[in-house]
Scaffold this motif. Sequence first.
Motif, PDB file in Angstrom:
ATOM      1  N   PHE A   1       5.714  -3.707  -0.035  1.00 25.49           N
ATOM      2  CA  PHE A   1       6.835  -3.302  -0.889  1.00 25.49           C
ATOM      3  C   PHE A   1       6.660  -3.852  -2.295  1.00 25.49           C
ATOM      4  O   PHE A   1       6.865  -3.133  -3.281  1.00 25.49           O
ATOM      5  CB  PHE A   1       8.160  -3.801  -0.295  1.00 25.49           C
ATOM      6  CG  PHE A   1       8.845  -2.807   0.591  1.00 25.49           C
ATOM      7  CD1 PHE A   1       9.958  -2.132   0.159  1.00 25.49           C
ATOM      8  CD2 PHE A   1       8.365  -2.549   1.871  1.00 25.49           C
ATOM      9  CE1 PHE A   1      10.602  -1.221   0.970  1.00 25.49           C
ATOM     10  CE2 PHE A   1       8.992  -1.645   2.684  1.00 25.49           C
ATOM     11  CZ  PHE A   1      10.109  -0.967   2.250  1.00 25.49           C
ATOM     12  N   ARG A   2       6.291  -5.120  -2.417  1.00 29.22           N
ATOM     13  CA  ARG A   2       6.149  -5.722  -3.747  1.00 29.22           C
ATOM     14  C   ARG A   2       4.980  -5.116  -4.512  1.00 29.22           C
ATOM     15  O   ARG A   2       5.056  -4.941  -5.731  1.00 29.22           O
ATOM     16  CB  ARG A   2       6.001  -7.235  -3.620  1.00 29.22           C
ATOM     17  CG  ARG A   2       7.327  -7.880  -3.194  1.00 29.22           C
ATOM     18  CD  ARG A   2       7.260  -9.365  -3.191  1.00 29.22           C
ATOM     19  NE  ARG A   2       6.555  -9.796  -1.983  1.00 29.22           N
ATOM     20  CZ  ARG A   2       6.098 -11.018  -1.776  1.00 29.22           C
ATOM     21  NH1 ARG A   2       6.228 -11.942  -2.703  1.00 29.22           N
ATOM     22  NH2 ARG A   2       5.505 -11.334  -0.655  1.00 29.22           N
ATOM     23  N   ALA A   3       3.885  -4.788  -3.816  1.00 31.70           N
ATOM     24  CA  ALA A   3       2.745  -4.166  -4.490  1.00 31.70           C
ATOM     25  C   ALA A   3       3.106  -2.766  -4.984  1.00 31.70           C
ATOM     26  O   ALA A   3       2.756  -2.385  -6.108  1.00 31.70           O
ATOM     27  CB  ALA A   3       1.543  -4.115  -3.543  1.00 31.70           C
ATOM     28  N   VAL A   4       3.808  -1.997  -4.157  1.00 30.46           N
ATOM     29  CA  VAL A   4       4.217  -0.651  -4.573  1.00 30.46           C
ATOM     30  C   VAL A   4       5.239  -0.734  -5.711  1.00 30.46           C
ATOM     31  O   VAL A   4       5.195   0.072  -6.652  1.00 30.46           O
ATOM     32  CB  VAL A   4       4.770   0.140  -3.364  1.00 30.46           C
ATOM     33  CG1 VAL A   4       5.437   1.428  -3.804  1.00 30.46           C
ATOM     34  CG2 VAL A   4       3.653   0.427  -2.382  1.00 30.46           C
ATOM     35  N   ALA A   5       6.128  -1.711  -5.660  1.00 34.79           N
ATOM     36  CA  ALA A   5       7.087  -1.886  -6.748  1.00 34.79           C
ATOM     37  C   ALA A   5       6.376  -2.209  -8.054  1.00 34.79           C
ATOM     38  O   ALA A   5       6.759  -1.724  -9.120  1.00 34.79           O
ATOM     39  CB  ALA A   5       8.080  -2.998  -6.393  1.00 34.79           C
TER      40      ALA A   5
ATOM     41  N   GLY B   1       6.675   0.121 -11.195  1.00 40.15           N
ATOM     42  CA  GLY B   1       7.495  -0.514 -12.217  1.00 40.15           C
ATOM     43  C   GLY B   1       8.957  -0.605 -11.809  1.00 40.15           C
ATOM     44  O   GLY B   1       9.848  -0.481 -12.646  1.00 40.15           O
ATOM     45  N   LYS B   2       9.204  -0.804 -10.531  1.00 39.80           N
ATOM     46  CA  LYS B   2      10.564  -0.901 -10.011  1.00 39.80           C
ATOM     47  C   LYS B   2      10.760  -2.241  -9.322  1.00 39.80           C
ATOM     48  O   LYS B   2       9.811  -2.976  -9.076  1.00 39.80           O
ATOM     49  CB  LYS B   2      10.824   0.221  -9.001  1.00 39.80           C
ATOM     50  CG  LYS B   2      10.734   1.610  -9.579  1.00 39.80           C
ATOM     51  CD  LYS B   2      11.114   2.639  -8.545  1.00 39.80           C
ATOM     52  CE  LYS B   2      11.021   4.031  -9.074  1.00 39.80           C
ATOM     53  NZ  LYS B   2      11.959   4.363 -10.101  1.00 39.80           N
ATOM     54  N   ASP B   3      11.999  -2.532  -8.987  1.00 37.43           N
ATOM     55  CA  ASP B   3      12.315  -3.709  -8.190  1.00 37.43           C
ATOM     56  C   ASP B   3      12.039  -3.377  -6.717  1.00 37.43           C
ATOM     57  O   ASP B   3      12.364  -2.271  -6.273  1.00 37.43           O
ATOM     58  CB  ASP B   3      13.791  -4.073  -8.387  1.00 37.43           C
ATOM     59  CG  ASP B   3      14.142  -5.374  -7.734  1.00 37.43           C
ATOM     60  OD1 ASP B   3      15.076  -5.387  -6.902  1.00 37.43           O
ATOM     61  OD2 ASP B   3      13.495  -6.392  -8.058  1.00 37.43           O
ATOM     62  N   PRO B   4      11.458  -4.286  -5.939  1.00 40.92           N
ATOM     63  CA  PRO B   4      11.180  -3.978  -4.527  1.00 40.92           C
ATOM     64  C   PRO B   4      12.426  -3.599  -3.739  1.00 40.92           C
ATOM     65  O   PRO B   4      12.352  -2.772  -2.824  1.00 40.92           O
ATOM     66  CB  PRO B   4      10.572  -5.268  -3.988  1.00 40.92           C
ATOM     67  CG  PRO B   4      10.053  -5.993  -5.163  1.00 40.92           C
ATOM     68  CD  PRO B   4      10.921  -5.593  -6.315  1.00 40.92           C
ATOM     69  N   TRP B   5      13.576  -4.159  -4.086  1.00 34.41           N
ATOM     70  CA  TRP B   5      14.802  -3.838  -3.356  1.00 34.41           C
ATOM     71  C   TRP B   5      15.278  -2.418  -3.644  1.00 34.41           C
ATOM     72  O   TRP B   5      16.054  -1.856  -2.876  1.00 34.41           O
ATOM     73  CB  TRP B   5      15.900  -4.837  -3.707  1.00 34.41           C
ATOM     74  CG  TRP B   5      15.575  -6.209  -3.249  1.00 34.41           C
ATOM     75  CD1 TRP B   5      15.070  -7.229  -4.009  1.00 34.41           C
ATOM     76  CD2 TRP B   5      15.684  -6.718  -1.925  1.00 34.41           C
ATOM     77  NE1 TRP B   5      14.869  -8.349  -3.233  1.00 34.41           N
ATOM     78  CE2 TRP B   5      15.234  -8.057  -1.938  1.00 34.41           C
ATOM     79  CE3 TRP B   5      16.104  -6.182  -0.717  1.00 34.41           C
ATOM     80  CZ2 TRP B   5      15.208  -8.845  -0.808  1.00 34.41           C
ATOM     81  CZ3 TRP B   5      16.075  -6.977   0.414  1.00 34.41           C
ATOM     82  CH2 TRP B   5      15.641  -8.289   0.361  1.00 34.41           C
ATOM     83  N   ASP B   6      14.825  -1.827  -4.761  1.00 33.77           N
ATOM     84  CA  ASP B   6      15.231  -0.471  -5.106  1.00 33.77           C
ATOM     85  C   ASP B   6      14.378   0.597  -4.425  1.00 33.77           C
ATOM     86  O   ASP B   6      14.717   1.773  -4.492  1.00 33.77           O
ATOM     87  CB  ASP B   6      15.151  -0.254  -6.621  1.00 33.77           C
ATOM     88  CG  ASP B   6      16.171  -1.097  -7.361  1.00 33.77           C
ATOM     89  OD1 ASP B   6      17.181  -1.494  -6.738  1.00 33.77           O
ATOM     90  OD2 ASP B   6      15.941  -1.384  -8.558  1.00 33.77           O
TER      91      ASP B   6
END
Length: 147
Positions: free
Chosen positions: A125-129, A133-138
């Motif tokens: 999730f963090r790598a894709v965020a 350019g997004k927050d992982p929670w989004d």
Amino acid sequence: MATPRRASGSGSARPGWRDRHGRGIRSSVTGPNLPLLRTRADLFDLTVASTAEYLKDLWPDELDGVAFEVAVLPSAILSPVGLDRWRVNSAERRVTLYRLPIERLSRLHRYDELHRRMMIESCVFRAVAELLGKDPWDLAPERFRHL
């Protein structure tokens, strides 16, 4: 007194082949009736692939053509603080996750299969965020909303 050795090709179906004490070729550890064992690397690859597919289903346009790879370790240590857990290459649309740093250097409060899987998923999730350019929670807000 030493026992005489047989010639390597005599009495053997394969030249140079010998089984252990005449017992024949060994079978798998689990036997014929049980499934084969899964290794940590297999479980890591499966978790990365399923999480990547989940995110591709949520963000089909943004993640179209993105390649997810798993490597054992980074080829070069670029961070002065420690080992990278993943690398994002935006130009090539590639996300590479490093298995050993994620598995060995992550601090878990409970070392069981569920928490290891959650750690791997959070790294994806963090790598894709980072790539988007997004927050992982989004990335998956409905996933974390408990009713």
